[in-house]
Design a protein around this motif. Structure first.
Motif, PDB file in Angstrom:
ATOM      1  N   THR A   1       0.846  -1.195   0.000  1.00  0.00           N
ATOM      2  CA  THR A   1       0.000   0.000   0.000  1.00  0.00           C
ATOM      3  C   THR A   1       0.879   1.240   0.000  1.00  0.00           C
ATOM      4  OG1 THR A   1      -1.707  -1.163   1.241  1.00  0.00           O
ATOM      5  CG2 THR A   1      -1.819   1.238   1.217  1.00  0.00           C
ATOM      6  N   ALA A   2       0.647   2.131  -0.958  1.00  0.00           N
ATOM      7  CA  ALA A   2       1.415   3.375  -1.031  1.00  0.00           C
ATOM      8  C   ALA A   2       0.997   4.308   0.103  1.00  0.00           C
ATOM      9  CB  ALA A   2       1.192   4.052  -2.381  1.00  0.00           C
ATOM     10  N   LYS A   3       1.977   5.021   0.646  1.00  0.00           N
ATOM     11  CA  LYS A   3       1.716   5.979   1.713  1.00  0.00           C
ATOM     12  C   LYS A   3       2.369   7.310   1.365  1.00  0.00           C
ATOM     13  CE  LYS A   3       1.898   2.234   5.129  1.00  0.00           C
ATOM     14  NZ  LYS A   3       2.643   1.694   6.290  1.00  0.00           N
ATOM     15  N   GLN A   4       1.787   8.392   1.863  1.00  0.00           N
ATOM     16  CA  GLN A   4       2.335   9.718   1.616  1.00  0.00           C
ATOM     17  C   GLN A   4       3.764   9.788   2.155  1.00  0.00           C
ATOM     18  OE1 GLN A   4       0.700  12.026  -0.081  1.00  0.00           O
ATOM     19  NE2 GLN A   4       2.380  13.493   0.006  1.00  0.00           N
ATOM     20  N   GLY A   5       4.680  10.244   1.328  1.00  0.00           N
ATOM     21  CA  GLY A   5       6.064  10.395   1.755  1.00  0.00           C
ATOM     22  C   GLY A   5       6.840   9.097   1.851  1.00  0.00           C
ATOM     23  N   GLN A   6       6.276   8.025   1.324  1.00  0.00           N
ATOM     24  CA  GLN A   6       6.932   6.722   1.395  1.00  0.00           C
ATOM     25  C   GLN A   6       8.226   6.726   0.588  1.00  0.00           C
ATOM     26  OE1 GLN A   6       5.147   2.331   1.533  1.00  0.00           O
ATOM     27  NE2 GLN A   6       4.773   3.312  -0.411  1.00  0.00           N
ATOM     28  N   GLN A   7       9.272   6.179   1.173  1.00  0.00           N
ATOM     29  CA  GLN A   7      10.575   6.127   0.526  1.00  0.00           C
ATOM     30  C   GLN A   7      10.823   4.729  -0.046  1.00  0.00           C
ATOM     31  OE1 GLN A   7      12.520   8.978   0.287  1.00  0.00           O
ATOM     32  NE2 GLN A   7      10.656   9.900   1.167  1.00  0.00           N
ATOM     33  N   GLU A   8      11.891   4.633  -0.848  1.00  0.00           N
ATOM     34  CA  GLU A   8      12.202   3.358  -1.476  1.00  0.00           C
ATOM     35  C   GLU A   8      12.423   2.254  -0.442  1.00  0.00           C
ATOM     36  OE1 GLU A   8      15.536   4.676  -3.660  1.00  0.00           O
ATOM     37  OE2 GLU A   8      14.317   5.913  -4.987  1.00  0.00           O
ATOM     38  N   HIS A   9      13.096   2.585   0.667  1.00  0.00           N
ATOM     39  CA  HIS A   9      13.375   1.543   1.657  1.00  0.00           C
ATOM     40  C   HIS A   9      12.095   1.033   2.322  1.00  0.00           C
ATOM     41  CE1 HIS A   9      12.813   4.206   5.161  1.00  0.00           C
ATOM     42  NE2 HIS A   9      13.418   5.135   4.449  1.00  0.00           N
ATOM     43  N   ASP A  10      11.044   1.902   2.381  1.00  0.00           N
ATOM     44  CA  ASP A  10       9.758   1.452   2.930  1.00  0.00           C
ATOM     45  C   ASP A  10       9.126   0.403   2.023  1.00  0.00           C
ATOM     46  OD1 ASP A  10       9.870   3.287   5.105  1.00  0.00           O
ATOM     47  OD2 ASP A  10       9.207   4.881   3.753  1.00  0.00           O
ATOM     48  N   ILE A  11       9.188   0.645   0.704  1.00  0.00           N
ATOM     49  CA  ILE A  11       8.627  -0.303  -0.259  1.00  0.00           C
ATOM     50  C   ILE A  11       9.425  -1.605  -0.231  1.00  0.00           C
ATOM     51  CG2 ILE A  11       8.103  -0.714  -2.697  1.00  0.00           C
ATOM     52  CD1 ILE A  11       7.794   2.319  -3.018  1.00  0.00           C
ATOM     53  N   GLU A  12      10.768  -1.490  -0.166  1.00  0.00           N
ATOM     54  CA  GLU A  12      11.613  -2.681  -0.081  1.00  0.00           C
ATOM     55  C   GLU A  12      11.230  -3.522   1.137  1.00  0.00           C
ATOM     56  OE1 GLU A  12      15.681  -1.541   0.087  1.00  0.00           O
ATOM     57  OE2 GLU A  12      15.530  -0.258  -1.675  1.00  0.00           O
ATOM     58  N   GLU A  13      11.025  -2.852   2.265  1.00  0.00           N
ATOM     59  CA  GLU A  13      10.694  -3.565   3.494  1.00  0.00           C
ATOM     60  C   GLU A  13       9.390  -4.333   3.361  1.00  0.00           C
ATOM     61  OE1 GLU A  13      10.102  -2.657   8.273  1.00  0.00           O
ATOM     62  OE2 GLU A  13      10.951  -1.133   6.947  1.00  0.00           O
TER      63      GLU A  13
ATOM     64  N   MET B   1       8.161  -5.412   0.542  1.00  0.00           N
ATOM     65  CA  MET B   1       8.422  -6.513  -0.381  1.00  0.00           C
ATOM     66  C   MET B   1       8.995  -7.718   0.352  1.00  0.00           C
ATOM     67  SD  MET B   1      10.018  -4.735  -3.794  1.00  0.00           S
ATOM     68  CE  MET B   1       8.959  -3.944  -5.017  1.00  0.00           C
ATOM     69  N   VAL B   2       9.963  -7.467   1.220  1.00  0.00           N
ATOM     70  CA  VAL B   2      10.613  -8.557   1.942  1.00  0.00           C
ATOM     71  C   VAL B   2       9.647  -9.185   2.940  1.00  0.00           C
ATOM     72  CG1 VAL B   2      12.492  -9.138   3.513  1.00  0.00           C
ATOM     73  CG2 VAL B   2      12.903  -7.563   1.608  1.00  0.00           C
ATOM     74  N   THR B   3       8.820  -8.350   3.577  1.00  0.00           N
ATOM     75  CA  THR B   3       7.826  -8.863   4.514  1.00  0.00           C
ATOM     76  C   THR B   3       6.845  -9.791   3.808  1.00  0.00           C
ATOM     77  OG1 THR B   3       7.997  -6.879   5.866  1.00  0.00           O
ATOM     78  CG2 THR B   3       6.025  -8.209   6.155  1.00  0.00           C
ATOM     79  N   ASN B   4       6.547  -9.482   2.539  1.00  0.00           N
ATOM     80  CA  ASN B   4       5.611 -10.281   1.738  1.00  0.00           C
ATOM     81  C   ASN B   4       6.363 -11.009   0.621  1.00  0.00           C
ATOM     82  OD1 ASN B   4       2.725  -9.255   2.643  1.00  0.00           O
ATOM     83  ND2 ASN B   4       4.036  -7.457   2.508  1.00  0.00           N
ATOM     84  N   VAL B   5       7.470 -11.659   0.991  1.00  0.00           N
ATOM     85  CA  VAL B   5       8.363 -12.217  -0.020  1.00  0.00           C
ATOM     86  C   VAL B   5       7.694 -13.298  -0.865  1.00  0.00           C
ATOM     87  CG1 VAL B   5       9.403 -13.981   1.470  1.00  0.00           C
ATOM     88  CG2 VAL B   5      10.735 -13.000  -0.417  1.00  0.00           C
ATOM     89  N   THR B   6       6.749 -14.048  -0.297  1.00  0.00           N
ATOM     90  CA  THR B   6       6.046 -15.068  -1.082  1.00  0.00           C
ATOM     91  C   THR B   6       5.289 -14.435  -2.233  1.00  0.00           C
ATOM     92  OG1 THR B   6       5.797 -16.489   0.860  1.00  0.00           O
ATOM     93  CG2 THR B   6       4.344 -16.926  -1.005  1.00  0.00           C
ATOM     94  N   ASN B   7       4.582 -13.339  -1.950  1.00  0.00           N
ATOM     95  CA  ASN B   7       3.845 -12.635  -2.993  1.00  0.00           C
ATOM     96  C   ASN B   7       4.784 -11.959  -3.978  1.00  0.00           C
ATOM     97  OD1 ASN B   7       1.502 -13.368  -1.673  1.00  0.00           O
ATOM     98  ND2 ASN B   7       1.367 -11.474  -0.524  1.00  0.00           N
ATOM     99  N   LEU B   8       5.914 -11.458  -3.469  1.00  0.00           N
ATOM    100  CA  LEU B   8       6.915 -10.835  -4.337  1.00  0.00           C
ATOM    101  C   LEU B   8       7.455 -11.843  -5.347  1.00  0.00           C
ATOM    102  CD1 LEU B   8       8.890  -8.583  -5.152  1.00  0.00           C
ATOM    103  CD2 LEU B   8      10.375  -9.327  -3.274  1.00  0.00           C
ATOM    104  N   LEU B   9       7.788 -13.043  -4.872  1.00  0.00           N
ATOM    105  CA  LEU B   9       8.332 -14.062  -5.768  1.00  0.00           C
ATOM    106  C   LEU B   9       7.291 -14.512  -6.791  1.00  0.00           C
ATOM    107  CD1 LEU B   9      10.338 -16.219  -3.194  1.00  0.00           C
ATOM    108  CD2 LEU B   9      11.262 -14.639  -4.900  1.00  0.00           C
ATOM    109  N   LEU B  10       6.020 -14.544  -6.383  1.00  0.00           N
ATOM    110  CA  LEU B  10       4.956 -14.912  -7.308  1.00  0.00           C
ATOM    111  C   LEU B  10       4.880 -13.918  -8.454  1.00  0.00           C
ATOM    112  CD1 LEU B  10       2.488 -16.632  -8.075  1.00  0.00           C
ATOM    113  CD2 LEU B  10       1.120 -15.181  -6.563  1.00  0.00           C
TER     114      LEU B  10
END
Length: 331
Positions: A181-193, A195-204
Protein backbone atom coordinates in the motif's frame (compact mmCIF):
# COMPACT_ATOMS: atom_id res chain seq x y z
CA UNK A 1 20.38 -55.53 13.71
CA UNK A 2 19.95 -55.03 9.99
CA UNK A 3 17.48 -52.16 10.46
CA UNK A 4 20.22 -50.02 12.01
CA UNK A 5 22.70 -50.35 9.15
CA UNK A 6 23.33 -47.65 6.58
CA UNK A 7 22.71 -50.14 3.76
CA UNK A 8 19.24 -50.83 5.11
CA UNK A 9 18.47 -47.11 5.46
CA UNK A 10 19.67 -46.46 1.90
CA UNK A 11 17.49 -49.29 0.58
CA UNK A 12 14.47 -47.93 2.48
CA UNK A 13 15.07 -44.45 1.08
CA UNK A 14 15.23 -45.80 -2.48
CA UNK A 15 12.02 -47.80 -2.04
CA UNK A 16 10.18 -44.78 -0.58
CA UNK A 17 11.34 -42.75 -3.59
CA UNK A 18 10.12 -45.45 -6.00
CA UNK A 19 6.70 -45.51 -4.30
CA UNK A 20 6.41 -41.71 -4.31
CA UNK A 21 7.28 -41.43 -8.01
CA UNK A 22 4.85 -44.22 -8.88
CA UNK A 23 2.07 -42.48 -6.93
CA UNK A 24 2.73 -39.22 -8.77
CA UNK A 25 2.64 -40.99 -12.14
CA UNK A 26 -0.57 -42.79 -11.20
CA UNK A 27 -2.23 -39.52 -10.16
CA UNK A 28 -1.13 -37.81 -13.35
CA UNK A 29 -2.34 -40.73 -15.45
CA UNK A 30 -5.72 -40.77 -13.71
CA UNK A 31 -6.12 -37.02 -14.20
CA UNK A 32 -5.24 -37.29 -17.88
CA UNK A 33 -7.83 -40.02 -18.39
CA UNK A 34 -10.45 -37.95 -16.55
CA UNK A 35 -9.90 -34.83 -18.65
CA UNK A 36 -9.79 -36.88 -21.87
CA UNK A 37 -13.06 -38.58 -20.85
CA UNK A 38 -14.72 -35.19 -20.30
CA UNK A 39 -13.61 -34.03 -23.75
CA UNK A 40 -15.05 -37.18 -25.36
CA UNK A 41 -18.32 -36.81 -23.43
CA UNK A 42 -18.44 -33.21 -24.65
CA UNK A 43 -18.14 -34.46 -28.23
CA UNK A 44 -21.15 -36.71 -27.71
CA UNK A 45 -23.15 -33.86 -26.15
CA UNK A 46 -22.33 -31.53 -29.04
CA UNK A 47 -23.35 -34.16 -31.57
CA UNK A 48 -26.89 -33.80 -30.22
CA UNK A 49 -26.82 -30.14 -29.23
CA UNK A 50 -30.14 -29.56 -30.98
CA UNK A 51 -31.87 -31.64 -28.30
CA UNK A 52 -31.41 -28.73 -25.88
CA UNK A 53 -31.17 -28.40 -22.11
CA UNK A 54 -33.69 -31.12 -21.31
CA UNK A 55 -31.33 -33.60 -22.96
CA UNK A 56 -28.51 -32.40 -20.65
CA UNK A 57 -30.75 -32.61 -17.59
CA UNK A 58 -31.88 -36.14 -18.44
CA UNK A 59 -28.34 -37.30 -19.10
CA UNK A 60 -27.13 -35.84 -15.81
CA UNK A 61 -29.82 -37.66 -13.88
CA UNK A 62 -29.35 -40.98 -15.67
CA UNK A 63 -25.52 -40.96 -15.51
CA UNK A 64 -25.63 -40.32 -11.77
CA UNK A 65 -28.11 -43.18 -11.41
CA UNK A 66 -25.78 -45.48 -13.36
CA UNK A 67 -22.71 -44.37 -11.36
CA UNK A 68 -23.98 -43.22 -7.94
CA UNK A 69 -20.51 -43.37 -6.45
CA UNK A 70 -18.98 -40.95 -8.99
CA UNK A 71 -19.33 -37.18 -8.73
CA UNK A 72 -18.92 -34.61 -11.47
CA UNK A 73 -21.91 -35.24 -13.73
CA UNK A 74 -24.25 -32.43 -12.78
CA UNK A 75 -25.97 -30.59 -15.64
CA UNK A 76 -23.58 -27.69 -15.05
CA UNK A 77 -20.57 -30.01 -15.34
CA UNK A 78 -21.90 -31.54 -18.56
CA UNK A 79 -22.24 -28.06 -20.08
CA UNK A 80 -18.59 -27.41 -19.22
CA UNK A 81 -17.66 -30.66 -21.01
CA UNK A 82 -19.58 -29.57 -24.10
CA UNK A 83 -17.86 -26.18 -24.05
CA UNK A 84 -14.49 -27.88 -23.54
CA UNK A 85 -15.00 -29.98 -26.64
CA UNK A 86 -16.30 -27.06 -28.73
CA UNK A 87 -13.51 -24.64 -27.85
CA UNK A 88 -10.47 -26.88 -27.37
CA UNK A 89 -9.01 -28.87 -30.24
CA UNK A 90 -7.49 -32.31 -29.78
CA UNK A 91 -3.90 -30.95 -29.66
CA UNK A 92 -4.60 -28.47 -26.85
CA UNK A 93 -6.74 -31.12 -25.17
CA UNK A 94 -3.60 -33.26 -24.89
CA UNK A 95 -1.88 -30.41 -23.04
CA UNK A 96 -4.93 -29.90 -20.85
CA UNK A 97 -4.69 -33.53 -19.80
CA UNK A 98 -1.64 -32.56 -17.72
CA UNK A 99 -3.59 -30.03 -15.63
CA UNK A 100 -6.62 -30.56 -13.43
CA UNK A 101 -10.25 -30.30 -14.53
CA UNK A 102 -10.55 -27.36 -12.13
CA UNK A 103 -7.86 -25.53 -14.10
CA UNK A 104 -9.67 -26.33 -17.34
CA UNK A 105 -13.01 -24.96 -16.08
CA UNK A 106 -11.28 -21.78 -14.89
CA UNK A 107 -9.69 -21.29 -18.32
CA UNK A 108 -13.03 -21.90 -20.03
CA UNK A 109 -14.61 -19.23 -17.81
CA UNK A 110 -11.91 -16.57 -18.01
CA UNK A 111 -10.25 -16.92 -21.42
CA UNK A 112 -11.34 -17.15 -25.02
CA UNK A 113 -10.06 -19.69 -27.56
CA UNK A 114 -6.74 -18.63 -29.04
CA UNK A 115 -3.13 -17.79 -28.19
CA UNK A 116 -3.91 -16.22 -24.81
CA UNK A 117 -5.61 -19.38 -23.50
CA UNK A 118 -2.89 -21.61 -24.93
CA UNK A 119 -0.23 -19.48 -23.24
CA UNK A 120 -1.91 -19.84 -19.85
CA UNK A 121 -2.14 -23.62 -20.33
CA UNK A 122 1.59 -23.79 -21.16
CA UNK A 123 2.56 -21.56 -18.23
CA UNK A 124 0.43 -23.58 -15.82
CA UNK A 125 2.16 -26.78 -16.91
CA UNK A 126 5.66 -25.25 -16.90
CA UNK A 127 5.33 -23.45 -13.56
CA UNK A 128 3.10 -25.90 -11.72
CA UNK A 129 0.57 -23.18 -10.87
CA UNK A 130 -2.24 -24.11 -8.53
CA UNK A 131 -5.75 -23.18 -9.63
CA UNK A 132 -5.67 -20.20 -7.28
CA UNK A 133 -2.39 -18.92 -8.69
CA UNK A 134 -3.66 -19.34 -12.27
CA UNK A 135 -6.78 -17.38 -11.30
CA UNK A 136 -4.60 -14.63 -9.83
CA UNK A 137 -2.36 -14.42 -12.89
CA UNK A 138 -5.33 -14.15 -15.27
CA UNK A 139 -6.95 -11.47 -13.11
CA UNK A 140 -3.76 -9.40 -13.13
CA UNK A 141 -3.47 -9.77 -16.92
CA UNK A 142 -0.11 -11.53 -16.88
CA UNK A 143 -0.34 -12.43 -20.58
CA UNK A 144 -0.83 -8.80 -21.54
CA UNK A 145 2.01 -7.65 -19.25
CA UNK A 146 4.49 -10.37 -20.17
CA UNK A 147 3.74 -11.13 -23.81
CA UNK A 148 1.97 -8.18 -25.42
CA UNK A 149 3.44 -5.16 -23.64
CA UNK A 150 6.33 -3.15 -25.06
CA UNK A 151 9.42 -3.90 -22.98
CA UNK A 152 12.50 -1.73 -22.59
CA UNK A 153 15.77 -3.66 -22.27
CA UNK A 154 19.09 -4.23 -23.99
CA UNK A 155 18.97 -8.01 -23.49
CA UNK A 156 19.09 -8.81 -27.21
CA UNK A 157 22.38 -6.96 -27.56
CA UNK A 158 23.94 -7.64 -24.15
CA UNK A 159 23.15 -11.36 -23.77
CA UNK A 160 23.83 -14.32 -26.06
CA UNK A 161 20.94 -16.32 -27.50
CA UNK A 162 18.95 -18.09 -26.15
CA UNK A 163 19.60 -16.38 -22.79
CA UNK A 164 18.52 -13.03 -24.23
CA UNK A 165 15.18 -14.43 -25.35
CA UNK A 166 14.51 -16.10 -22.00
CA UNK A 167 15.35 -12.91 -20.11
CA UNK A 168 13.11 -10.84 -22.37
CA UNK A 169 10.25 -13.30 -21.94
CA UNK A 170 10.58 -13.11 -18.16
CA UNK A 171 10.34 -9.30 -18.13
CA UNK A 172 6.97 -7.73 -17.31
CA UNK A 173 5.49 -4.29 -18.00
CA UNK A 174 4.36 -3.20 -15.48
CA UNK A 175 5.12 -5.20 -12.36
CA UNK A 176 2.18 -5.23 -9.95
CA UNK A 177 2.82 -5.31 -6.21
CA UNK A 178 -0.78 -5.19 -5.07
CA UNK A 179 0.22 -6.44 -1.62
CA UNK A 180 1.97 -3.10 -0.96
CA UNK A 181 0.00 0.00 0.00
CA UNK A 182 1.41 3.38 -1.03
CA UNK A 183 1.72 5.98 1.71
CA UNK A 184 2.33 9.72 1.62
CA UNK A 185 6.06 10.39 1.75
CA UNK A 186 6.93 6.72 1.40
CA UNK A 187 10.57 6.13 0.53
CA UNK A 188 12.20 3.36 -1.48
CA UNK A 189 13.37 1.54 1.66
CA UNK A 190 9.76 1.45 2.93
CA UNK A 191 8.63 -0.30 -0.26
CA UNK A 192 11.61 -2.68 -0.08
CA UNK A 193 10.69 -3.56 3.49
CA UNK A 194 7.12 -4.40 2.51
CA UNK A 195 8.42 -6.51 -0.38
CA UNK A 196 10.61 -8.56 1.94
CA UNK A 197 7.83 -8.86 4.51
CA UNK A 198 5.61 -10.28 1.74
CA UNK A 199 8.36 -12.22 -0.02
CA UNK A 200 6.05 -15.07 -1.08
CA UNK A 201 3.85 -12.63 -2.99
CA UNK A 202 6.92 -10.84 -4.34
CA UNK A 203 8.33 -14.06 -5.77
CA UNK A 204 4.96 -14.91 -7.31
CA UNK A 205 4.96 -11.61 -9.20
CA UNK A 206 8.60 -11.81 -10.27
CA UNK A 207 8.00 -15.22 -11.82
CA UNK A 208 9.37 -18.73 -11.96
CA UNK A 209 12.81 -19.58 -10.64
CA UNK A 210 13.49 -16.53 -8.46
CA UNK A 211 15.21 -17.21 -5.14
CA UNK A 212 15.58 -14.33 -2.68
CA UNK A 213 19.19 -13.64 -1.68
CA UNK A 214 18.78 -10.49 0.38
CA UNK A 215 17.71 -6.90 0.79
CA UNK A 216 20.36 -4.16 0.97
CA UNK A 217 22.78 -6.91 0.06
CA UNK A 218 26.28 -5.93 1.11
CA UNK A 219 29.15 -6.00 -1.35
CA UNK A 220 32.73 -4.98 -0.59
CA UNK A 221 34.41 -3.66 -3.74
CA UNK A 222 37.92 -2.23 -3.61
CA UNK A 223 37.64 -1.79 0.13
CA UNK A 224 34.40 0.21 -0.16
CA UNK A 225 30.91 -0.79 0.96
CA UNK A 226 27.97 -0.98 -1.44
CA UNK A 227 24.39 -2.12 -0.84
CA UNK A 228 22.12 -3.62 -3.50
CA UNK A 229 18.40 -2.93 -3.00
CA UNK A 230 17.27 -6.51 -3.74
CA UNK A 231 19.33 -9.45 -4.93
CA UNK A 232 17.91 -12.67 -6.38
CA UNK A 233 19.17 -15.77 -8.12
CA UNK A 234 17.08 -17.16 -10.97
CA UNK A 235 17.45 -20.92 -11.32
CA UNK A 236 15.79 -20.92 -14.73
CA UNK A 237 18.09 -18.27 -16.19
CA UNK A 238 20.99 -19.54 -14.06
CA UNK A 239 22.11 -16.07 -13.11
CA UNK A 240 21.95 -13.43 -10.39
CA UNK A 241 19.33 -10.72 -10.80
CA UNK A 242 19.97 -7.30 -9.28
CA UNK A 243 16.84 -5.21 -8.69
CA UNK A 244 17.09 -1.48 -8.04
CA UNK A 245 13.89 0.21 -6.91
CA UNK A 246 13.25 3.88 -7.62
CA UNK A 247 10.27 5.64 -6.09
CA UNK A 248 10.55 8.18 -8.89
CA UNK A 249 10.29 8.66 -12.64
CA UNK A 250 13.09 7.03 -14.66
CA UNK A 251 16.25 9.12 -15.06
CA UNK A 252 19.18 8.20 -17.34
CA UNK A 253 21.66 8.33 -14.46
CA UNK A 254 19.88 5.38 -12.78
CA UNK A 255 21.41 2.98 -15.30
CA UNK A 256 24.98 3.89 -14.28
CA UNK A 257 24.51 2.76 -10.70
CA UNK A 258 22.76 -0.44 -11.75
CA UNK A 259 25.46 -1.22 -14.34
CA UNK A 260 28.06 -1.00 -11.57
CA UNK A 261 26.11 -3.37 -9.33
CA UNK A 262 25.68 -5.87 -12.18
CA UNK A 263 29.44 -5.79 -12.88
CA UNK A 264 30.25 -6.10 -9.16
CA UNK A 265 27.99 -9.14 -8.71
CA UNK A 266 29.58 -10.75 -11.78
CA UNK A 267 33.02 -10.14 -10.32
CA UNK A 268 32.42 -10.83 -6.64
CA UNK A 269 29.59 -13.40 -6.46
CA UNK A 270 28.97 -15.19 -9.76
CA UNK A 271 30.69 -18.51 -10.34
CA UNK A 272 32.17 -19.92 -13.53
CA UNK A 273 28.96 -21.81 -14.36
CA UNK A 274 26.65 -18.81 -13.82
CA UNK A 275 25.31 -16.83 -16.75
CA UNK A 276 25.90 -13.04 -16.84
CA UNK A 277 24.12 -11.13 -14.09
CA UNK A 278 20.98 -9.24 -15.13
CA UNK A 279 19.86 -5.87 -13.81
CA UNK A 280 16.21 -4.85 -13.42
CA UNK A 281 15.37 -1.21 -12.77
CA UNK A 282 11.86 -0.67 -11.38
CA UNK A 283 10.53 2.90 -11.50
CA UNK A 284 7.22 4.54 -10.67
CA UNK A 285 7.01 5.68 -14.28
CA UNK A 286 9.19 5.98 -17.33
CA UNK A 287 9.41 7.53 -20.76
CA UNK A 288 10.15 4.59 -23.05
CA UNK A 289 12.14 6.68 -25.53
CA UNK A 290 14.36 8.15 -22.82
CA UNK A 291 14.89 4.69 -21.29
CA UNK A 292 15.77 3.14 -24.66
CA UNK A 293 18.36 5.84 -25.42
CA UNK A 294 19.80 5.43 -21.92
CA UNK A 295 20.42 1.73 -22.56
CA UNK A 296 21.81 2.18 -26.07
CA UNK A 297 25.48 2.18 -25.07
CA UNK A 298 25.16 0.23 -21.81
CA UNK A 299 26.95 -3.11 -21.95
CA UNK A 300 25.44 -4.62 -18.81
CA UNK A 301 22.15 -6.49 -19.52
CA UNK A 302 19.44 -4.28 -18.03
CA UNK A 303 15.66 -4.13 -18.25
CA UNK A 304 13.60 -1.11 -17.23
CA UNK A 305 9.98 -1.50 -16.10
CA UNK A 306 7.37 0.44 -14.21
CA UNK A 307 5.73 -0.89 -11.06
CA UNK A 308 2.32 -0.35 -9.51
CA UNK A 309 1.35 -0.55 -5.86
CA UNK A 310 -1.96 -1.76 -4.48
CA UNK A 311 -3.85 1.50 -4.15
CA UNK A 312 -2.50 3.24 -7.25
CA UNK A 313 -3.51 0.68 -9.85
CA UNK A 314 -5.42 1.49 -13.03
CA UNK A 315 -9.16 0.79 -12.93
CA UNK A 316 -8.85 -2.29 -15.16
CA UNK A 317 -6.72 -4.02 -12.49
CA UNK A 318 -8.35 -2.86 -9.25
CA UNK A 319 -11.68 -4.63 -9.70
CA UNK A 320 -9.96 -7.99 -10.05
CA UNK A 321 -7.61 -7.80 -7.07
CA UNK A 322 -7.91 -10.16 -4.11
CA UNK A 323 -6.91 -8.89 -0.70
CA UNK A 324 -3.42 -9.80 0.53
CA UNK A 325 -5.09 -12.25 2.95
CA UNK A 326 -6.97 -13.92 0.08
CA UNK A 327 -3.78 -14.26 -1.94
CA UNK A 328 -1.82 -15.71 0.96
CA UNK A 329 -4.56 -18.28 1.52
CA UNK A 330 -4.44 -19.29 -2.16
CA UNK A 331 -0.75 -20.13 -2.33
Amino acid sequence: MLVNTNDYKDALERIVDIVERARVRATQSANAELVRMYWNIGAELNAHAEWGNKYIDSLSRDIRTAFPQIKGFSARSLKYMAKFNREVGIELCSNCCTISWGHVMLLLDKTEPGERREWYVEQTIENGWSRAVLDHQIDLKLYERQVLSGKVSNFTRALPAPDSELAQQALKEPYIFNFITAKQGQQEHDIEEQMVTNVTNLLLELGTGFAFMGRQYHLMVGGEDFYIDLLFYNTKLRCYVVIELKNDKFKPEFTGQLSFYVAAVDGELAGEHDNPTIGLLLCKEKNDTVAEYSLKDVNAPIGVSEYRLGDVLPEEYIKYLPTPEDLQARI
